[in-house]
Design a protein around this motif. Sequence first.
Motif, PDB file in Angstrom:
ATOM      1  N   ARG A 143       0.865  -1.163  -0.015  1.00  0.00           N
ATOM      2  CA  ARG A 143      -0.154   0.037   0.108  1.00  0.00           C
ATOM      3  C   ARG A 143       0.839   1.350   0.180  1.00  0.00           C
ATOM      4  N   ALA A 144       1.964   1.401   0.813  1.00  0.00           N
ATOM      5  CA  ALA A 144       2.658   2.354   0.893  1.00  0.00           C
ATOM      6  C   ALA A 144       3.310   2.628  -0.341  1.00  0.00           C
ATOM      7  N   GLU A 145       3.915   1.644  -1.114  1.00  0.00           N
ATOM      8  CA  GLU A 145       4.335   1.608  -2.578  1.00  0.00           C
ATOM      9  C   GLU A 145       3.423   2.375  -3.438  1.00  0.00           C
ATOM     10  N   ARG A 146       2.278   2.023  -3.442  1.00  0.00           N
ATOM     11  CA  ARG A 146       1.220   2.477  -4.365  1.00  0.00           C
ATOM     12  C   ARG A 146       0.995   3.968  -3.891  1.00  0.00           C
ATOM     13  N   LEU A 147       0.986   4.385  -2.713  1.00  0.00           N
ATOM     14  CA  LEU A 147       0.557   5.640  -2.429  1.00  0.00           C
ATOM     15  C   LEU A 147       1.623   6.425  -2.643  1.00  0.00           C
ATOM     16  N   GLY A 148       3.231   6.212  -2.762  1.00  0.00           N
ATOM     17  CA  GLY A 148       4.092   7.092  -3.058  1.00  0.00           C
ATOM     18  C   GLY A 148       5.149   7.072  -1.937  1.00  0.00           C
ATOM     19  N   TYR A 149       5.045   6.365  -0.962  1.00  0.00           N
ATOM     20  CA  TYR A 149       6.078   6.800   0.045  1.00  0.00           C
ATOM     21  C   TYR A 149       7.240   6.083  -0.316  1.00  0.00           C
ATOM     22  N   GLY A 150       8.536   6.904   0.380  1.00  0.00           N
ATOM     23  CA  GLY A 150       9.825   6.472  -0.267  1.00  0.00           C
ATOM     24  C   GLY A 150      10.398   5.318   0.159  1.00  0.00           C
ATOM     25  N   ARG A 151      10.336   5.039   1.644  1.00  0.00           N
ATOM     26  CA  ARG A 151      11.144   3.839   2.061  1.00  0.00           C
ATOM     27  C   ARG A 151      10.213   3.327   3.381  1.00  0.00           C
ATOM     28  N   ILE A 152      10.528   2.140   3.689  1.00  0.00           N
ATOM     29  CA  ILE A 152      10.198   1.570   5.004  1.00  0.00           C
ATOM     30  C   ILE A 152      11.303   0.988   5.741  1.00  0.00           C
ATOM     31  N   TRP A 153      11.412   1.350   7.120  1.00  0.00           N
ATOM     32  CA  TRP A 153      12.302   0.657   7.796  1.00  0.00           C
ATOM     33  C   TRP A 153      11.645  -0.217   8.817  1.00  0.00           C
ATOM     34  N   TYR A 154      12.649  -1.261   9.312  1.00  0.00           N
ATOM     35  CA  TYR A 154      12.116  -2.343  10.484  1.00  0.00           C
ATOM     36  C   TYR A 154      12.864  -2.378  11.181  1.00  0.00           C
ATOM     37  N   ALA A 155      12.537  -2.192  12.613  1.00  0.00           N
ATOM     38  CA  ALA A 155      13.448  -2.291  13.734  1.00  0.00           C
ATOM     39  C   ALA A 155      13.613  -3.451  14.491  1.00  0.00           C
ATOM     40  N   GLU A 156      14.714  -3.673  14.808  1.00  0.00           N
ATOM     41  CA  GLU A 156      15.079  -4.936  15.768  1.00  0.00           C
ATOM     42  C   GLU A 156      14.642  -4.848  17.179  1.00  0.00           C
ATOM     43  N   HIS A 157      13.619  -5.681  17.610  1.00  0.00           N
ATOM     44  CA  HIS A 157      13.532  -5.694  19.039  1.00  0.00           C
ATOM     45  C   HIS A 157      13.438  -7.223  19.179  1.00  0.00           C
ATOM     46  N   HIS A 158      13.596  -7.534  20.634  1.00  0.00           N
ATOM     47  CA  HIS A 158      13.572  -8.532  21.103  1.00  0.00           C
ATOM     48  C   HIS A 158      12.815  -8.881  22.536  1.00  0.00           C
ATOM     49  N   ASN A 159      11.999  -9.986  22.438  1.00  0.00           N
ATOM     50  CA  ASN A 159      11.526 -10.531  23.667  1.00  0.00           C
ATOM     51  C   ASN A 159      10.302  -9.343  24.017  1.00  0.00           C
ATOM     52  N   MET A 160       9.774  -8.811  23.161  1.00  0.00           N
ATOM     53  CA  MET A 160       8.471  -7.766  22.980  1.00  0.00           C
ATOM     54  C   MET A 160       7.233  -8.510  22.420  1.00  0.00           C
ATOM     55  N   PRO A 161       6.283  -8.863  23.103  1.00  0.00           N
ATOM     56  CA  PRO A 161       5.275  -9.304  22.622  1.00  0.00           C
ATOM     57  C   PRO A 161       4.539  -8.805  21.579  1.00  0.00           C
ATOM     58  N   GLY A 191      14.551  -1.091   4.707  1.00  0.00           N
ATOM     59  CA  GLY A 191      15.586  -1.040   5.345  1.00  0.00           C
ATOM     60  C   GLY A 191      15.560  -1.288   6.823  1.00  0.00           C
ATOM     61  N   SER A 192      16.602  -1.303   7.536  1.00  0.00           N
ATOM     62  CA  SER A 192      16.375  -1.554   9.020  1.00  0.00           C
ATOM     63  C   SER A 192      16.520  -0.156   9.733  1.00  0.00           C
ATOM     64  N   GLY A 193      15.577  -0.151  10.723  1.00  0.00           N
ATOM     65  CA  GLY A 193      15.602   1.078  11.454  1.00  0.00           C
ATOM     66  C   GLY A 193      15.393   0.963  13.208  1.00  0.00           C
ATOM     67  N   GLY A 194      16.308   0.182  13.552  1.00  0.00           N
ATOM     68  CA  GLY A 194      17.588  -0.281  12.968  1.00  0.00           C
ATOM     69  C   GLY A 194      17.949  -1.743  13.194  1.00  0.00           C
ATOM     70  N   VAL A 195      19.191  -1.988  12.783  1.00  0.00           N
ATOM     71  CA  VAL A 195      19.834  -3.330  13.263  1.00  0.00           C
ATOM     72  C   VAL A 195      20.775  -2.685  14.347  1.00  0.00           C
ATOM     73  N   MET A 196      20.661  -3.499  15.505  1.00  0.00           N
ATOM     74  CA  MET A 196      21.302  -3.176  16.718  1.00  0.00           C
ATOM     75  C   MET A 196      22.767  -3.800  16.585  1.00  0.00           C
ATOM     76  N   LEU A 197      23.624  -2.971  16.160  1.00  0.00           N
ATOM     77  CA  LEU A 197      24.919  -3.696  15.740  1.00  0.00           C
ATOM     78  C   LEU A 197      25.667  -4.282  17.024  1.00  0.00           C
ATOM     79  N   PRO A 198      25.631  -3.772  18.094  1.00  0.00           N
ATOM     80  CA  PRO A 198      26.273  -4.804  19.119  1.00  0.00           C
ATOM     81  C   PRO A 198      25.670  -5.988  19.382  1.00  0.00           C
ATOM     82  N   ASN A 199      24.529  -6.573  18.886  1.00  0.00           N
ATOM     83  CA  ASN A 199      24.211  -7.597  19.014  1.00  0.00           C
ATOM     84  C   ASN A 199      24.760  -8.907  17.927  1.00  0.00           C
ATOM     85  N   LEU A 223      21.619   1.869  11.350  1.00  0.00           N
ATOM     86  CA  LEU A 223      22.455   1.172  12.713  1.00  0.00           C
ATOM     87  C   LEU A 223      22.143   1.796  14.016  1.00  0.00           C
ATOM     88  N   GLY A 224      21.833   0.887  14.941  1.00  0.00           N
ATOM     89  CA  GLY A 224      21.553   1.517  16.160  1.00  0.00           C
ATOM     90  C   GLY A 224      22.623   0.889  17.248  1.00  0.00           C
TER      91      GLY A 224
END
Length: 342
Positions: A33-51, A75-83, A108-109
């Motif tokens: 949907r975001a692609e059709r609407l014209g948004y530029g990018r989507i990022w996904y965040a690295e989270h752990h143990n969050m239901p 893209g990543s918003g972000g990869v938690m690099l110390p992990n 990178l976070g």
Amino acid sequence: MTTTPLSLIDFCTVYGDEAPGASIRRSVAFAQRAERLGYGRIWYAEHHNMPSITSSAPAVLIAHIGAHTERIRLGSGGVMLPNHSPYVIAEQFGMLAEMYPGRIDLGLGRAPGTDMNTLGRALRRDPNAADNFPHDVIELGRYLAGDSPVPGVQAMPGAGTNVPRYILGSSMFGATLAARLGLPYAFASHFAPTHLKQATRYYRENFEPSEELSEPYLIAAVNVTASDDESDAHRQNELVRRRRLARMVSRGEGRITEEQLDQLVDSPQGQQVLDMLRYTAVGTAPQIREYLEEFRDSVGADELMISAQGPTAKEADRSVEILADAWGLEPNGVAAGDPRER
């Protein structure tokens, strides 16, 4: 019509008691949907143990969503690099870059993206690993450029892909590092508003041009709750705020009652949690646009990254649609570019 790019961050939210797979399927539809609407990018965040969040493995999620979209940057918003080791991240995002050329970002976070118990006992990571973050960012860049810091070792795939790196931050540390390395900077003002003005000003004023980037590029994140009716937008926003408070305060202690939540709303603890959503645009299309323009100008943002907030997935999706129309996004338009190519 504005020329400032709009992007999205998707936490792959789990609503209620649904299965994680439902949130992943919804994220695919959200990206389409975001692609059709014209948004530029989507990022996904690295989270752990969050239901309530299923984006624990951004590279895997990006690979899946990339196969179901055509143009939008992911893209990543972000990869938690110390992990992770920089080498492994270079391989993962190098592979993504080979799969989806010109569409992959690497935010990178430095934070762990989880609690200390999960970090130490489940991820088996040293809590002090974050101290190496600046060095790891540089090492990762060398792997992606094909200039391996380890003799005889190349990231394959990865070497020569030069996947663009973005420093993520919510304090002066990230701003200082991004300015010193000459990298684009993304401030997490959608949940950590305190140092927004100070950090972004420092980044712009102290940016050192690099081989990758000749001038600063700033992304600022902001929440949006939009509706066709102003009163409904405020109703949604109140529900979002209460849900955030309940989730933060009751973490690990079971659910709290509505009566307990009422008491927490006006408490110092509750107000501290709710202040995390300080930068939130609430209202109809004209009101949302006005808020975002003022927010953008106040920090000098080159791009706004939107966290769509709604008590239900359907309402959050509608916010994204209203915003696209208000901002004048071009349906099926060209995806956001690489700031190094400006």
